[in-house]
Design a protein around this motif. Structure first.
Motif, PDB file in Angstrom:
ATOM      1  N   LEU A 159       0.851  -1.186   0.000  1.00 50.97           N
ATOM      2  CA  LEU A 159       0.000   0.000   0.000  1.00 50.97           C
ATOM      3  C   LEU A 159       0.888   1.238   0.000  1.00 50.97           C
ATOM      4  N   CYS A 160       0.427   2.305  -0.621  1.00 48.47           N
ATOM      5  CA  CYS A 160       1.180   3.556  -0.636  1.00 48.47           C
ATOM      6  C   CYS A 160       0.250   4.715  -0.291  1.00 48.47           C
ATOM      7  N   PHE A 161       0.827   5.853   0.020  1.00 47.90           N
ATOM      8  CA  PHE A 161       0.042   7.013   0.429  1.00 47.90           C
ATOM      9  C   PHE A 161      -0.891   7.503  -0.681  1.00 47.90           C
ATOM     10  N   HIS A 162      -0.395   7.502  -1.918  1.00 45.92           N
ATOM     11  CA  HIS A 162      -1.232   8.014  -3.011  1.00 45.92           C
ATOM     12  C   HIS A 162      -2.496   7.173  -3.181  1.00 45.92           C
ATOM     13  N   ALA A 163      -2.383   5.872  -2.981  1.00 43.92           N
ATOM     14  CA  ALA A 163      -3.561   5.012  -3.095  1.00 43.92           C
ATOM     15  C   ALA A 163      -4.589   5.367  -2.025  1.00 43.92           C
ATOM     16  N   ILE A 164      -4.115   5.742  -0.833  1.00 45.44           N
ATOM     17  CA  ILE A 164      -5.025   6.123   0.250  1.00 45.44           C
ATOM     18  C   ILE A 164      -5.714   7.445  -0.082  1.00 45.44           C
ATOM     19  N   VAL A 165      -4.935   8.413  -0.567  1.00 43.89           N
ATOM     20  CA  VAL A 165      -5.521   9.704  -0.945  1.00 43.89           C
ATOM     21  C   VAL A 165      -6.549   9.516  -2.050  1.00 43.89           C
ATOM     22  N   THR A 166      -6.204   8.702  -3.045  1.00 44.00           N
ATOM     23  CA  THR A 166      -7.091   8.475  -4.187  1.00 44.00           C
ATOM     24  C   THR A 166      -8.398   7.810  -3.772  1.00 44.00           C
ATOM     25  N   ASN A 201     -13.821   6.068   6.893  1.00 40.05           N
ATOM     26  CA  ASN A 201     -13.878   5.650   8.290  1.00 40.05           C
ATOM     27  C   ASN A 201     -12.534   6.010   8.929  1.00 40.05           C
ATOM     28  N   GLY A 202     -12.552   6.874   9.929  1.00 38.04           N
ATOM     29  CA  GLY A 202     -11.311   7.358  10.521  1.00 38.04           C
ATOM     30  C   GLY A 202     -10.415   6.254  11.039  1.00 38.04           C
ATOM     31  N   THR A 203     -11.017   5.243  11.663  1.00 30.82           N
ATOM     32  CA  THR A 203     -10.228   4.122  12.182  1.00 30.82           C
ATOM     33  C   THR A 203      -9.536   3.372  11.061  1.00 30.82           C
ATOM     34  N   HIS A 204     -10.249   3.144   9.971  1.00 22.92           N
ATOM     35  CA  HIS A 204      -9.667   2.455   8.812  1.00 22.92           C
ATOM     36  C   HIS A 204      -8.556   3.290   8.184  1.00 22.92           C
ATOM     37  N   LEU A 205      -8.772   4.606   8.120  1.00 26.41           N
ATOM     38  CA  LEU A 205      -7.756   5.493   7.537  1.00 26.41           C
ATOM     39  C   LEU A 205      -6.463   5.428   8.346  1.00 26.41           C
ATOM     40  N   ILE A 206      -6.577   5.459   9.660  1.00 24.41           N
ATOM     41  CA  ILE A 206      -5.393   5.364  10.522  1.00 24.41           C
ATOM     42  C   ILE A 206      -4.687   4.030  10.304  1.00 24.41           C
ATOM     43  N   GLU A 207      -5.459   2.945  10.235  1.00 29.69           N
ATOM     44  CA  GLU A 207      -4.882   1.616  10.046  1.00 29.69           C
ATOM     45  C   GLU A 207      -4.180   1.513   8.701  1.00 29.69           C
ATOM     46  N   ALA A 208      -4.745   2.148   7.680  1.00 24.21           N
ATOM     47  CA  ALA A 208      -4.136   2.106   6.342  1.00 24.21           C
ATOM     48  C   ALA A 208      -2.803   2.854   6.323  1.00 24.21           C
ATOM     49  N   ILE A 209      -2.769   4.048   6.918  1.00 19.03           N
ATOM     50  CA  ILE A 209      -1.522   4.811   6.980  1.00 19.03           C
ATOM     51  C   ILE A 209      -0.468   4.009   7.740  1.00 19.03           C
ATOM     52  N   ASP A 210      -0.881   3.418   8.853  1.00 20.28           N
ATOM     53  CA  ASP A 210       0.066   2.642   9.662  1.00 20.28           C
ATOM     54  C   ASP A 210       0.539   1.399   8.921  1.00 20.28           C
ATOM     55  N   LEU A 211      -0.323   0.811   8.105  1.00 19.51           N
ATOM     56  CA  LEU A 211       0.069  -0.376   7.347  1.00 19.51           C
ATOM     57  C   LEU A 211       1.217  -0.067   6.396  1.00 19.51           C
ATOM     58  N   VAL A 212       1.219   1.122   5.814  1.00 22.07           N
ATOM     59  CA  VAL A 212       2.320   1.520   4.925  1.00 22.07           C
ATOM     60  C   VAL A 212       3.648   1.434   5.682  1.00 22.07           C
ATOM     61  N   PHE A 213       3.649   1.909   6.936  1.00 25.23           N
ATOM     62  CA  PHE A 213       4.862   1.866   7.750  1.00 25.23           C
ATOM     63  C   PHE A 213       5.196   0.436   8.179  1.00 25.23           C
ATOM     64  N   LEU A 214       4.185  -0.316   8.577  1.00 23.36           N
ATOM     65  CA  LEU A 214       4.422  -1.691   9.018  1.00 23.36           C
ATOM     66  C   LEU A 214       4.968  -2.549   7.877  1.00 23.36           C
ATOM     67  N   ASN A 215       4.492  -2.303   6.669  1.00 21.73           N
ATOM     68  CA  ASN A 215       5.012  -3.024   5.498  1.00 21.73           C
ATOM     69  C   ASN A 215       6.506  -2.755   5.319  1.00 21.73           C
ATOM     70  N   ALA A 216       6.877  -1.476   5.450  1.00 19.32           N
ATOM     71  CA  ALA A 216       8.288  -1.108   5.289  1.00 19.32           C
ATOM     72  C   ALA A 216       9.148  -1.751   6.370  1.00 19.32           C
ATOM     73  N   LEU A 217       8.651  -1.741   7.595  1.00 16.74           N
ATOM     74  CA  LEU A 217       9.402  -2.342   8.694  1.00 16.74           C
ATOM     75  C   LEU A 217       9.542  -3.847   8.504  1.00 16.74           C
ATOM     76  N   ALA A 218       8.498  -4.479   8.010  1.00 14.74           N
ATOM     77  CA  ALA A 218       8.544  -5.927   7.766  1.00 14.74           C
ATOM     78  C   ALA A 218       9.556  -6.253   6.674  1.00 14.74           C
ATOM     79  N   TYR A 219       9.574  -5.433   5.625  1.00 12.28           N
ATOM     80  CA  TYR A 219      10.481  -5.706   4.505  1.00 12.28           C
ATOM     81  C   TYR A 219      11.937  -5.483   4.903  1.00 12.28           C
ATOM     82  N   ASN A 220      12.183  -4.436   5.678  1.00 11.78           N
ATOM     83  CA  ASN A 220      13.560  -4.109   6.059  1.00 11.78           C
ATOM     84  C   ASN A 220      14.105  -5.017   7.142  1.00 11.78           C
ATOM     85  N   GLY A 221      13.253  -5.746   7.841  1.00  8.04           N
ATOM     86  CA  GLY A 221      13.721  -6.670   8.861  1.00  8.04           C
ATOM     87  C   GLY A 221      14.125  -5.971  10.155  1.00  8.04           C
TER      88      GLY A 221
END
Length: 248
Positions: A159-166, A201-221
């Motif tokens: 997921l990326c930020f632009h997809a969330i904005v779109t 949905n504000g809760t979903h929006l927060i989770e989506a933004i956080d998922l972008v970060f969690l994905n990066a952390l998972a990939y970088n190890g």
């Protein structure tokens, strides 16, 4: 009464001291550069910028960039942050929204003043210099060039930020659809496995933004790196902002 003025072309609410509309003109990119980007699509390759940098996670990413790529992400950042600002203003003024914005919405985040605050927090995060690599989908070709494993071999829901904005408003349509209400989306993410989330949905929006970060952390190890430090810093900005809103 506050001196602000609305642009007749794009309906963006500008500050009194602005001589030009900040939606139509930007210091980071010329009007022509921005228009060139907006007329294409960063996702289907129709834009000249579509194949230039997205977010790569290895060291030495700058060597894969050129001036065009630098202008591409600046143009994307400018359009997406403007869209979030316009949307926050639109909601604060009680203007019309898609029906999805009123369905299954948490009472707290559904409040007229809380959701715009969340959008402005998202805007603040996108404007952070470390957010550059999170704006667009990961460029798998760049990872391959750097000898890194495919992003989707580690991350289940990229997921990326632009997809969330779109999912909220199609910022890339700003040139042909001058009025924000014509660009508003249904909140659905075009990502397999995440269709149950709705960005209105504000809760979903927060989770989506956080998922972008969690994905990066998972990939970088677990190994410490500059990317990890920056990602954790951005995550802190997100959750500090959310917690501040919840306590207010």
């Amino acid at each position: 009464g506050n001196g602000k003025w609305r642009c007749p072309s794009c309906s963006f609410l500008n500050e009194e001291f602005d001589s030009k509309c900040t939606m139509c003109f930007d210091d980071d990119s010329t009007e022509a550069e921005l228009a060139k980007f907006l007329r294409g699509s960063a996702f289907d390759g129709s834009s000249d910028f579509g194949d230039i940098s997205n977010h790569s996670f290895g060291q030495g990413n700058d060597s894969l960039r050129d001036d065009g790529g630098d202008q591409a992400w600046k143009a994307l950042r400018a359009t997406d942050t403007r869209e979030l600002d316009s949307l926050a203003e639109h909601i604060s003024e009680g203007r019309s929204l898609p029906k999805e914005a009123h369905k299954n919405v948490d009472e707290f985040w559904g409040a007229t003043h809380n959701f715009p605050q969340l959008l402005r927090l998202f805007r603040q995060i996108i404007l952070h210099p470390a957010s550059q690599r999170f704006l667009e989908p990961v460029n798998e070709n760049h990872l391959m060039i750097m000898g890194l494993p495919p992003f989707n071999s580690v991350v289940k829901h990229p997921l990326c930020f632009h997809a969330i904005v779109t999912a909220l408003s199609k910022s890339e349509d700003a040139l042909k659809c001058h009025h924000l209400v014509m660009r508003l989306s249904n909140g659905q993410l075009n990502v397999v496995g995440l269709q149950h989330w709705n960005m209105w949905n504000g809760t979903h929006l927060i989770e989506a933004i956080d998922l972008v970060f969690l994905n990066a952390l998972a990939y970088n190890g677990s190994e410490e790196s500059q990317e990890k430090i920056e990602t954790e810093e951005l995550r802190k900005i997100l959750w500090d902002g959310v917690n501040s809103m919840l306590k207010s």
